[in-house]
Write a protein that holds these residues in place. Structure first.
Motif, short mmCIF file in Angstrom:
data_model
loop_
_atom_site.label_atom_id
_atom_site.label_comp_id
_atom_site.label_asym_id
_atom_site.label_seq_id
_atom_site.Cartn_x
_atom_site.Cartn_y
_atom_site.Cartn_z
N MET A 17 64.71 53.23 -18.23
CA MET A 17 66.15 53.13 -18.47
C MET A 17 66.61 51.60 -18.24
O MET A 17 67.61 51.20 -18.93
CB MET A 17 66.69 54.24 -17.84
CG MET A 17 66.48 55.90 -18.29
SD MET A 17 66.64 55.98 -20.10
CE MET A 17 68.13 55.63 -20.32
N MET A 18 66.18 51.00 -17.37
CA MET A 18 66.60 49.83 -16.83
C MET A 18 66.30 48.81 -17.99
O MET A 18 67.02 47.75 -18.29
CB MET A 18 66.01 49.50 -15.73
CG MET A 18 66.71 48.02 -15.12
SD MET A 18 65.80 47.53 -13.60
CE MET A 18 66.03 49.01 -12.46
N TYR A 19 65.41 48.86 -18.70
CA TYR A 19 64.73 47.73 -19.48
C TYR A 19 64.60 48.10 -21.04
O TYR A 19 64.45 47.15 -21.93
CB TYR A 19 63.19 47.19 -19.03
CG TYR A 19 63.29 46.79 -17.69
CD1 TYR A 19 64.03 45.47 -17.49
CD2 TYR A 19 62.36 47.36 -16.66
CE1 TYR A 19 63.70 45.21 -16.00
CE2 TYR A 19 62.18 46.74 -15.42
CZ TYR A 19 63.00 45.92 -15.11
OH TYR A 19 63.03 45.26 -13.66
N ALA A 20 64.75 49.29 -21.27
CA ALA A 20 64.46 49.85 -22.88
C ALA A 20 65.85 49.38 -23.71
O ALA A 20 65.71 49.30 -24.66
CB ALA A 20 64.55 51.27 -23.07
N GLY A 21 66.88 49.08 -22.98
CA GLY A 21 68.18 48.76 -23.73
C GLY A 21 68.75 49.92 -24.41
O GLY A 21 69.67 49.61 -25.57
N LEU A 22 68.72 51.17 -24.14
CA LEU A 22 69.16 52.10 -24.87
C LEU A 22 70.66 52.21 -24.07
O LEU A 22 70.91 52.89 -23.01
CB LEU A 22 68.50 53.57 -24.66
CG LEU A 22 67.17 53.49 -25.39
CD1 LEU A 22 66.30 54.73 -25.36
CD2 LEU A 22 67.32 53.38 -26.75
N LYS A 23 71.67 51.89 -24.81
CA LYS A 23 73.16 51.72 -24.29
C LYS A 23 73.85 53.02 -24.03
O LYS A 23 74.62 53.38 -23.13
CB LYS A 23 73.90 50.90 -25.07
CG LYS A 23 73.43 49.35 -25.12
CD LYS A 23 74.18 48.46 -26.12
CE LYS A 23 73.75 46.95 -25.82
NZ LYS A 23 74.67 46.34 -26.58
N LYS A 24 73.45 54.09 -24.91
CA LYS A 24 74.20 55.42 -24.79
C LYS A 24 73.61 56.83 -24.30
O LYS A 24 74.01 57.76 -23.85
CB LYS A 24 74.70 55.73 -26.30
CG LYS A 24 75.72 54.79 -26.89
CD LYS A 24 76.36 55.17 -28.30
CE LYS A 24 77.47 54.34 -28.65
NZ LYS A 24 77.88 54.81 -29.93
N ALA A 25 72.32 56.26 -24.32
CA ALA A 25 71.24 57.43 -23.80
C ALA A 25 71.74 57.61 -22.25
O ALA A 25 71.91 56.65 -21.50
CB ALA A 25 69.89 57.14 -23.93
N GLN A 26 71.53 58.78 -21.86
CA GLN A 26 71.66 58.89 -20.05
C GLN A 26 70.41 59.13 -19.49
O GLN A 26 69.47 59.62 -20.00
CB GLN A 26 72.74 60.18 -20.31
CG GLN A 26 74.10 59.67 -20.88
CD GLN A 26 75.09 60.71 -20.46
OE1 GLN A 26 75.45 61.22 -19.46
NE2 GLN A 26 75.94 61.38 -21.54
#
Length: 294
Positions: A120-129
């Motif tokens: 989650m830190m590096y994948a760049g998914l801005k809206k995923a929780q």
């Protein structure tokens, strides 16, 4: 007397001519002003028309783009109706499909240990929780108050109940590799899936395989090695089949030809570097399903 009358007449005519000339000039001026105002109105009308045409074109283009995007998205996932899920072969990993956009994960939540935290830190998914914790296991997910919602501490399973999600990605098992009874891991994990399904009946649930470790770590660690990970992944597959949730074999997208993390993929033989978190994401984007609720 005649001369006086003549002068008066001449003066009257002169005054009339002057008045006529002034009136003509004023009329000409007012006509000129009106023409300019008319031109201005025409120019504004032209600009307004151009703006309307631009807005219409933009709206049309937007609608077309939206329709195209929707159609494309529909083509990129494997659509399954509720009835068809009864026929889906849950013993097999989710097959490859055309890649979805990042927006596919806007209504998703990722649950897992430190590996998912790094993802989650590096994948760049801005809206995923995400609900993650270092050392998270299939038992502590329900017993340890390690999540905080609005200042209130609670377990991750309780936190998961606070909101509904379209997709739930879960990866557990790495920290349980040292358990003396692997069947206990399966029992606990299966119970977690049951609870998630009960609280999120409309969600697509993805169980991700436990990622391997590097060859160097596997060679000296009696517990955290790839043979042990593979044994636990077999249990994860069994749970996916029994509980009818989707198994995503992310190991396939990350591991080298020997089933290990590639050289240079990890900081410590376990946790992925940013580039390989993106590889992880790419695999997820190419392995999706869409369940249509009837």
């Amino acid at each position: 007397m005649f001369k006086i009358l003549y002068k008066v007449l001449l003066l009257t005519v002169s005054v009339a001519l002057v008045a006529l000339l002034v009136g003509y000039t004023d009329t000409q001026k007012r006509s000129y002003d009106f023409i300019n105002e008319s031109d201005l109105v025409v120019e504004n009308t032209s600009e307004t028309r151009a703006e309307v045409e631009t807005e219409t074109t933009t709206e049309t283009t937007t609608e077309t783009t939206t329709e195209t995007t929707t159609e494309t998205t529909e083509e990129t996932t494997e659509s399954i109706t509720d009835n068809e899920t009864d026929l889906y072969d849950y013993s097999q990993p989710v097959p490859q499909s055309l890649a979805v956009e990042d927006s596919y994960f806007d209504d998703a939540i990722f649950v897992g240990n430190s590996r998912t935290e790094g993802f989650m830190m590096y994948a760049g998914l801005k809206k995923a929780q995400a609900l993650t914790h270092i050392g998270l296991k299939v038992d502590t997910i329900r017993t340890s108050q390690i999540a905080k919602i609005d200042g209130k501490k609670m377990t991750i399973m309780d936190a998961l109940k606070v909101k509904k999600f379209g997709k739930i990605y879960i990866m557990l098992g790495m920290n349980e590799l040292g358990w003396a009874f692997p069947e206990l891991f399966k029992e606990q994990y299966a119970s977690v899936i049951d609870e998630i399904k009960l609280n999120h009946p409309e969600s697509i649930i993805y169980m991700q395989s436990i990622l391997p470790v590097s060859k160097a770590k596997a060679n000296y660690d009696p517990i955290y090695n790839n043979d042990n990970i593979e044994r636990f992944n077999q249990l994860v597959k069994e749970i996916a089949l029994e509980k009818e949730v989707f198994y995503v074999n992310v190991t396939e997208g990350i591991a080298d030809s020997e089933g290990s993390l590639p050289e240079g993929a990890s900081f410590d033989g376990v946790h992925l570097k940013p580039d390989f978190c993106l590889e992880w994401l790419s695999y997820l984007k190419e392995h999706t399903v869409e369940v249509i609720h009837e």
